[in-house]
Design a protein around this motif. Sequence first.
Motif, PDB file in Angstrom:
ATOM      1  N   LYS A  24       0.827  -1.202   0.000  1.00  0.00           N
ATOM      2  CA  LYS A  24       0.000   0.000   0.000  1.00  0.00           C
ATOM      3  C   LYS A  24       0.864   1.256   0.000  1.00  0.00           C
ATOM      4  CE  LYS A  24      -3.878   2.126   2.463  1.00  0.00           C
ATOM      5  NZ  LYS A  24      -4.802   2.001   3.643  1.00  0.00           N
ATOM      6  N   SER A  25       1.940   1.241   0.777  1.00  0.00           N
ATOM      7  CA  SER A  25       2.853   2.388   0.811  1.00  0.00           C
ATOM      8  C   SER A  25       3.537   2.590  -0.539  1.00  0.00           C
ATOM      9  CB  SER A  25       3.914   2.192   1.896  1.00  0.00           C
ATOM     10  OG  SER A  25       3.322   2.102   3.171  1.00  0.00           O
ATOM     11  N   LEU A  26       3.954   1.472  -1.158  1.00  0.00           N
ATOM     12  CA  LEU A  26       4.606   1.563  -2.467  1.00  0.00           C
ATOM     13  C   LEU A  26       3.635   2.071  -3.530  1.00  0.00           C
ATOM     14  CD1 LEU A  26       6.713  -1.720  -2.407  1.00  0.00           C
ATOM     15  CD2 LEU A  26       7.604   0.616  -2.462  1.00  0.00           C
ATOM     16  N   GLN A  27       2.369   1.689  -3.423  1.00  0.00           N
ATOM     17  CA  GLN A  27       1.380   2.174  -4.389  1.00  0.00           C
ATOM     18  C   GLN A  27       1.260   3.687  -4.335  1.00  0.00           C
ATOM     19  OE1 GLN A  27      -1.997  -0.185  -3.190  1.00  0.00           O
ATOM     20  NE2 GLN A  27      -1.619  -1.759  -4.736  1.00  0.00           N
ATOM     21  N   THR A  28       1.320   4.235  -3.119  1.00  0.00           N
ATOM     22  CA  THR A  28       1.287   5.691  -2.970  1.00  0.00           C
ATOM     23  C   THR A  28       2.481   6.329  -3.674  1.00  0.00           C
ATOM     24  OG1 THR A  28       0.185   5.470  -0.831  1.00  0.00           O
ATOM     25  CG2 THR A  28       1.220   7.590  -1.313  1.00  0.00           C
ATOM     26  N   PHE A  29       3.660   5.708  -3.516  1.00  0.00           N
ATOM     27  CA  PHE A  29       4.876   6.220  -4.149  1.00  0.00           C
ATOM     28  C   PHE A  29       4.767   6.172  -5.675  1.00  0.00           C
ATOM     29  CE2 PHE A  29       9.005   5.074  -6.049  1.00  0.00           C
ATOM     30  CZ  PHE A  29       9.686   6.274  -5.834  1.00  0.00           C
ATOM     31  N   PHE A  30       4.301   5.047  -6.203  1.00  0.00           N
ATOM     32  CA  PHE A  30       4.230   4.898  -7.662  1.00  0.00           C
ATOM     33  C   PHE A  30       3.165   5.814  -8.268  1.00  0.00           C
ATOM     34  CE2 PHE A  30       6.365   0.718  -6.887  1.00  0.00           C
ATOM     35  CZ  PHE A  30       7.502   0.997  -7.633  1.00  0.00           C
ATOM     36  N   ARG A  31       2.097   6.096  -7.535  1.00  0.00           N
ATOM     37  CA  ARG A  31       1.110   7.056  -8.034  1.00  0.00           C
ATOM     38  C   ARG A  31       1.741   8.435  -8.163  1.00  0.00           C
ATOM     39  NH1 ARG A  31      -2.682   4.407  -4.647  1.00  0.00           N
ATOM     40  NH2 ARG A  31      -2.396   5.996  -3.029  1.00  0.00           N
ATOM     41  N   CYS A  86       4.947   8.904  -8.778  1.00  0.00           N
ATOM     42  CA  CYS A  86       5.942   8.845  -9.857  1.00  0.00           C
ATOM     43  C   CYS A  86       5.327   8.961 -11.252  1.00  0.00           C
ATOM     44  CB  CYS A  86       6.725   7.540  -9.780  1.00  0.00           C
ATOM     45  SG  CYS A  86       7.847   7.447  -8.381  1.00  0.00           S
ATOM     46  N   GLY A  87       4.161   8.373 -11.419  1.00  0.00           N
ATOM     47  CA  GLY A  87       3.568   8.380 -12.754  1.00  0.00           C
ATOM     48  C   GLY A  87       2.519   7.296 -12.906  1.00  0.00           C
ATOM     49  N   PRO A  88       2.116   6.996 -14.127  1.00  0.00           N
ATOM     50  CA  PRO A  88       1.014   6.067 -14.360  1.00  0.00           C
ATOM     51  C   PRO A  88       1.371   4.593 -14.154  1.00  0.00           C
ATOM     52  CG  PRO A  88       1.913   6.827 -16.444  1.00  0.00           C
ATOM     53  CD  PRO A  88       2.602   7.613 -15.371  1.00  0.00           C
ATOM     54  N   HIS A  89       2.659   4.253 -14.222  1.00  0.00           N
ATOM     55  CA  HIS A  89       3.040   2.836 -14.124  1.00  0.00           C
ATOM     56  C   HIS A  89       3.159   2.415 -12.656  1.00  0.00           C
ATOM     57  CE1 HIS A  89       4.723  -1.024 -14.999  1.00  0.00           C
ATOM     58  NE2 HIS A  89       5.853  -0.740 -14.360  1.00  0.00           N
ATOM     59  N   ASP A  90       2.408   1.374 -12.270  1.00  0.00           N
ATOM     60  CA  ASP A  90       2.436   0.866 -10.895  1.00  0.00           C
ATOM     61  C   ASP A  90       2.663  -0.644 -10.933  1.00  0.00           C
ATOM     62  OD1 ASP A  90       2.138   0.123  -8.303  1.00  0.00           O
ATOM     63  OD2 ASP A  90       0.101   0.878  -8.058  1.00  0.00           O
TER      64      ASP A  90
END
Length: 228
Positions: free
Chosen positions: A10-17, A19-23
């Motif tokens: 969940k924390s990484l998803q916040t980071f990737f959002r 960064c950009g569209p790629h998760d």
Amino acid sequence: QPSTIATYRKSLQTFFRWCGPHDPTRATLIRNLDRQDVRTFEADELVRIRTAADRVASIRSEPNARLAVELALTMGLRQGEVFALRWDAIDAEERSVRVRWQIPKDSTTPKGLKGKRARTALVLPEWWPWMRAEASGFICGKAGRPVGTRTQRDLVTRVLDTAGLNEVGMGWHIFRHTYARQFIERGGRFEELQKSLGHRSITTTERRYGHFHEDVAVRMARERIYGS
């Protein structure tokens, strides 16, 4: 633990959002997320925990292991809240504690609670022999100052090791779960427990601790039907 991995994801998803569209975490599957009954300390384990905490406290005076254990067991505090609590937050007349601060993972400076919502929690009876009305400052500090997460983890590890209870997944959260069980067993209601624990939604409280209520209901029915 799968639940811990889910928290990391969940924390990484916040980071990737950000960064950009790629998760890439969207393709990550986590198995065995079915919720199980939470682990709590049984009566005999509580005796061992308290005995171990006394032993650790006799060797290492600050932070006081026994006080830390009693705070967690009788107030349902999270790890960071235990070590940010001050004596003047406890109201002996109201049998309650006002929880306003926590020690963050990356600092020893207290900050507001998760979600910035202070709360008032019920204090269970086992605390009062440890209450010191004339005391001031942090209850579990070192030379009057709060301690960091490494010291906090080290303290609970020492206590659990000494008690022979240091299993995988054990930590301060087991004390909080034990508080919840005792709260329900002594007649507390879910909506009251929710406020004491600081859950945003009662659904969280019911999902995590619903089986405690079921156990109490069965016990009451047994006593009524069987007379003992």
